[in-house]
Design a protein around this motif. Structure first.
Motif, PDB file in Angstrom:
ATOM      1  N   THR A  41       1.126  -1.380   0.102  1.00 42.66           N
ATOM      2  CA  THR A  41      -0.487  -0.119  -0.122  1.00 42.66           C
ATOM      3  C   THR A  41       1.117   0.953   0.290  1.00 42.66           C
ATOM      4  N   THR A 118      -1.379  -3.648   7.844  1.00 43.58           N
ATOM      5  CA  THR A 118      -1.940  -2.361   8.110  1.00 43.58           C
ATOM      6  C   THR A 118      -2.993  -2.160   8.799  1.00 43.58           C
ATOM      7  N   SER A 123      -8.447  -9.899   6.064  1.00 38.98           N
ATOM      8  CA  SER A 123      -7.634 -10.517   4.651  1.00 38.98           C
ATOM      9  C   SER A 123      -7.424 -11.794   5.426  1.00 38.98           C
TER      10      SER A 123
HETATM   11  P1  NAD Z   1      -7.197  -0.541   2.156  1.00 43.10           P
HETATM   12  O1  NAD Z   1      -5.871  -1.145   2.051  1.00 43.10           O
HETATM   13  O2  NAD Z   1      -7.551   0.199   1.064  1.00 43.10           O
HETATM   14  O3  NAD Z   1      -6.292   0.467   3.552  1.00 43.10           O
HETATM   15  C1  NAD Z   1      -7.095   1.534   3.668  1.00 43.10           C
HETATM   16  C2  NAD Z   1      -6.399   3.091   3.948  1.00 43.10           C
HETATM   17  O4  NAD Z   1      -5.507   2.946   4.956  1.00 43.10           O
HETATM   18  C3  NAD Z   1      -5.917   3.185   2.747  1.00 43.10           C
HETATM   19  O5  NAD Z   1      -6.205   4.853   2.585  1.00 43.10           O
HETATM   20  C4  NAD Z   1      -4.291   2.469   2.959  1.00 43.10           C
HETATM   21  O6  NAD Z   1      -3.798   4.064   2.271  1.00 43.10           O
HETATM   22  C5  NAD Z   1      -4.129   3.442   4.386  1.00 43.10           C
HETATM   23  N1  NAD Z   1      -2.942   2.802   5.046  1.00 43.10           N
HETATM   24  C6  NAD Z   1      -2.975   1.643   5.288  1.00 43.10           C
HETATM   25  N2  NAD Z   1      -1.816   1.076   6.047  1.00 43.10           N
HETATM   26  C7  NAD Z   1      -1.562   2.440   6.459  1.00 43.10           C
HETATM   27  C8  NAD Z   1      -0.855   2.970   7.232  1.00 43.10           C
HETATM   28  N3  NAD Z   1      -0.203   1.880   7.951  1.00 43.10           N
HETATM   29  N4  NAD Z   1      -0.527   4.228   7.743  1.00 43.10           N
HETATM   30  C9  NAD Z   1      -1.295   4.547   7.519  1.00 43.10           C
HETATM   31  N5  NAD Z   1      -1.996   4.573   6.225  1.00 43.10           N
HETATM   32  C10 NAD Z   1      -1.992   3.363   5.737  1.00 43.10           C
HETATM   33  O7  NAD Z   1      -8.285  -0.635   3.083  1.00 43.10           O
HETATM   34  P2  NAD Z   1      -9.054  -1.773   4.100  1.00 43.10           P
HETATM   35  O8  NAD Z   1     -10.235  -1.514   4.263  1.00 43.10           O
HETATM   36  O9  NAD Z   1      -7.421  -2.168   4.568  1.00 43.10           O
HETATM   37  O10 NAD Z   1      -8.830  -3.275   2.990  1.00 43.10           O
HETATM   38  C11 NAD Z   1     -10.604  -3.677   2.230  1.00 43.10           C
HETATM   39  C12 NAD Z   1     -10.336  -4.104   0.450  1.00 43.10           C
HETATM   40  O11 NAD Z   1     -10.125  -5.538   2.139  1.00 43.10           O
HETATM   41  C13 NAD Z   1     -11.730  -3.954   0.185  1.00 43.10           C
HETATM   42  O12 NAD Z   1     -11.108  -4.712  -1.388  1.00 43.10           O
HETATM   43  C14 NAD Z   1     -12.511  -5.322   0.679  1.00 43.10           C
HETATM   44  O13 NAD Z   1     -13.116  -6.048  -0.245  1.00 43.10           O
HETATM   45  C15 NAD Z   1     -10.783  -6.358   0.748  1.00 43.10           C
HETATM   46  N6  NAD Z   1     -11.301  -7.110   2.447  1.00 43.10           N
HETATM   47  C16 NAD Z   1     -11.069  -8.821   1.326  1.00 43.10           C
HETATM   48  C17 NAD Z   1     -11.559  -9.760   3.177  1.00 43.10           C
HETATM   49  C18 NAD Z   1     -11.492 -11.182   3.006  1.00 43.10           C
HETATM   50  O14 NAD Z   1     -11.226 -11.765   3.786  1.00 43.10           O
HETATM   51  N7  NAD Z   1     -11.331 -11.148   1.475  1.00 43.10           N
HETATM   52  C19 NAD Z   1     -11.918  -9.214   3.969  1.00 43.10           C
HETATM   53  C20 NAD Z   1     -11.751  -7.575   4.916  1.00 43.10           C
HETATM   54  C21 NAD Z   1     -11.092  -7.105   3.159  1.00 43.10           C
END
Ligand code: NAD
Length: 348
Positions: A41, A118, A123
């Motif tokens: 990311t 993070t 997931s």
């Molecule tokens: P993401 O990975 O997009 O992260 C959310 C935001 O946090 C982003 O803007 C990213 O840049 C920021 N970020 C991440 N780590 C950071 C850090 N350490 N410091 C500062 N900013 C940080 O979103 P998410 O909510 O983590 O995941 C969503 C995605 O995951 C979706 O596509 C969803 O469908 C999928 N998901 C899948 C499963 C599964 O079991 N397959 C479960 C949950 C979510």
């Protein structure tokens, strides 16, 4: 004694603790990965740099661009990159989007994944993959995408802003709640989900006070891990299906959508025995309003309207969902649920 049940557990190696980022290279070696592709990311670039350095000759390439819901073009480009650099393993550092892209590669190639989460999306603990094409999200389950090793280092999430943290915790709490009411829920998923909910609530209230509280960040990662693992075994139900439709078709942000929908899905859904245990874990008298109040305290948007869903899209979503899931919920109940979530009202 519990009633008869069937539980399916999924095995991955979990390495947990502050400073464990330094152990990623050793974990890669244990999996006999000699050409690792790093997927990071954007906001986890610094951590990815540390891992890249630690990998030395085992580093083969890197992708720094990830998007939510894994658009098919991104998945295809990432698969080509993995082939081109002859990767034999992936290290995914970041939230669900980075891990989701790694899963897209593993789905077609079987490459092993080392996940370094993070956020609190969870997931990393599930064999569930997702992909979006032509405005529609497809999900599936395949053991090939389950990360072999998960490294949880609370230090990495200390920089996660409160708004992102709180929404991500809402996503994890949705896993805990739903893992108690699906058809596959069982006493093991229930105890895991309830302990996950406790850790998530405690961690969230503590980071509201101090964003950099390492103990709180550890509690949140621990809770997210339990939440993901409960969901992996219990599968998804009404709540996740609704959020996938809203996220995949209308591009709503994943975690925030969970925060807006969960209190209303919870108000509607009977969770006989687990409800009281979840209420005790969250220290509330009522699960639906307790979740709503927790999210409001943390400043998460609690209305689909605020997330950008128009009134016409709301009507369309109700119609589409009711048509494709006739046995899950009837249309009047669905209309009431989504209309309240759209308006962001406190559950009655
Ligand atoms: P993401 O990975 O997009 O992260 C959310 C935001 O946090 C982003 O803007 C990213 O840049 C920021 N970020 C991440 N780590 C950071 C850090 N350490 N410091 C500062 N900013 C940080 O979103 P998410 O909510 O983590 O995941 C969503 C995605 O995951 C979706 O596509 C969803 O469908 C999928 N998901 C899948 C499963 C599964 O079991 N397959 C479960 C949950 C979510």
């Amino acid at each position: 004694m519990p009633e008869s049940f069937v539980h399916t557990g999924f095995s991955s190696r979990v390495v947990f603790g502050a400073g464990t980022l330094d152990q990623v290279a050793v974990e890669v070696e244990l999996l006999e990965i000699s050409r690792a592709l790093i997927i990071a990311t954007g906001s986890a670039r610094d951590s990815a740099d540390v891992v890249q350095l630690g990998l030395g000759d085992r580093f083969a390439g890197r992708i720094d661009e990830v998007r939510q819901h894994v658009p098919i073009e991104r998945a295809e480009a990432a698969r080509s990159k993995a082939e081109e650099i002859k990767a034999d393993g992936i290290v995914a550092i970041g939230g669900g989007s980075a891990i989701g892209l790694a899963k897209a590669i593993a789905l077609t190639s079987g490459l092993p994944i080392v996940a370094v989460p993070t956020t609190y999306a969870g997931s990393e603990m599930t064999p569930v993959w997702g992909q979006t094409a032509d405005g529609s999200k497809t999900t599936g389950t395949d053991l090939a995408v389950l990360p072999r090793t998960v490294v949880y280092d609370p230090v990495l999430s200390r920089g996660l802003p409160l708004a992102v943290t709180a929404a991500s915790v809402a996503n994890a709490l949705a896993h805990c709640v739903e893992a108690t009411w699906t058809v596959k829920a069982d006493p093991i998923t229930e105890v895991t989900a309830v302990e996950g909910a406790r850790a998530l609530r405690d961690g969230l209230l503590a980071v509201i006070e101090d964003l950099h509280d390492l103990d709180a960040r550890g509690n949140l990662l621990y809770g997210a891990s339990l939440a993901g693992s409960a969901l992996a075994s219990a599968g998804t139900g009404l709540h996740h299906k609704l959020c996938h439709l809203l996220g995949g078709t209308y591009g709503l942000p994943h975690a925030e959508t969970h925060a807006a929908v969960l209190p209303h899905a919870t108000a509607l859904k009977a969770v006989p025995r687990a409800r009281a245990r979840l209420e005790a874990a969250l220290q509330t008298d009522d699960l639906a309003t307790g979740l709503y109040d927790l999210f409001t305290t943390a400043g998460v948007p609690t209305s689909l309207h605020a997330l950008g869903l128009t009134e016409d899209q709301l009507k369309e979503a109700i119609h589409t969902f009711a048509e494709s899931n006739p046995t899950l919920i009837d249309e009047p109940a669905l209309t009431a649920l989504l209309t309240r979530a759209w308006a962001g009202e406190r559950p009655a």
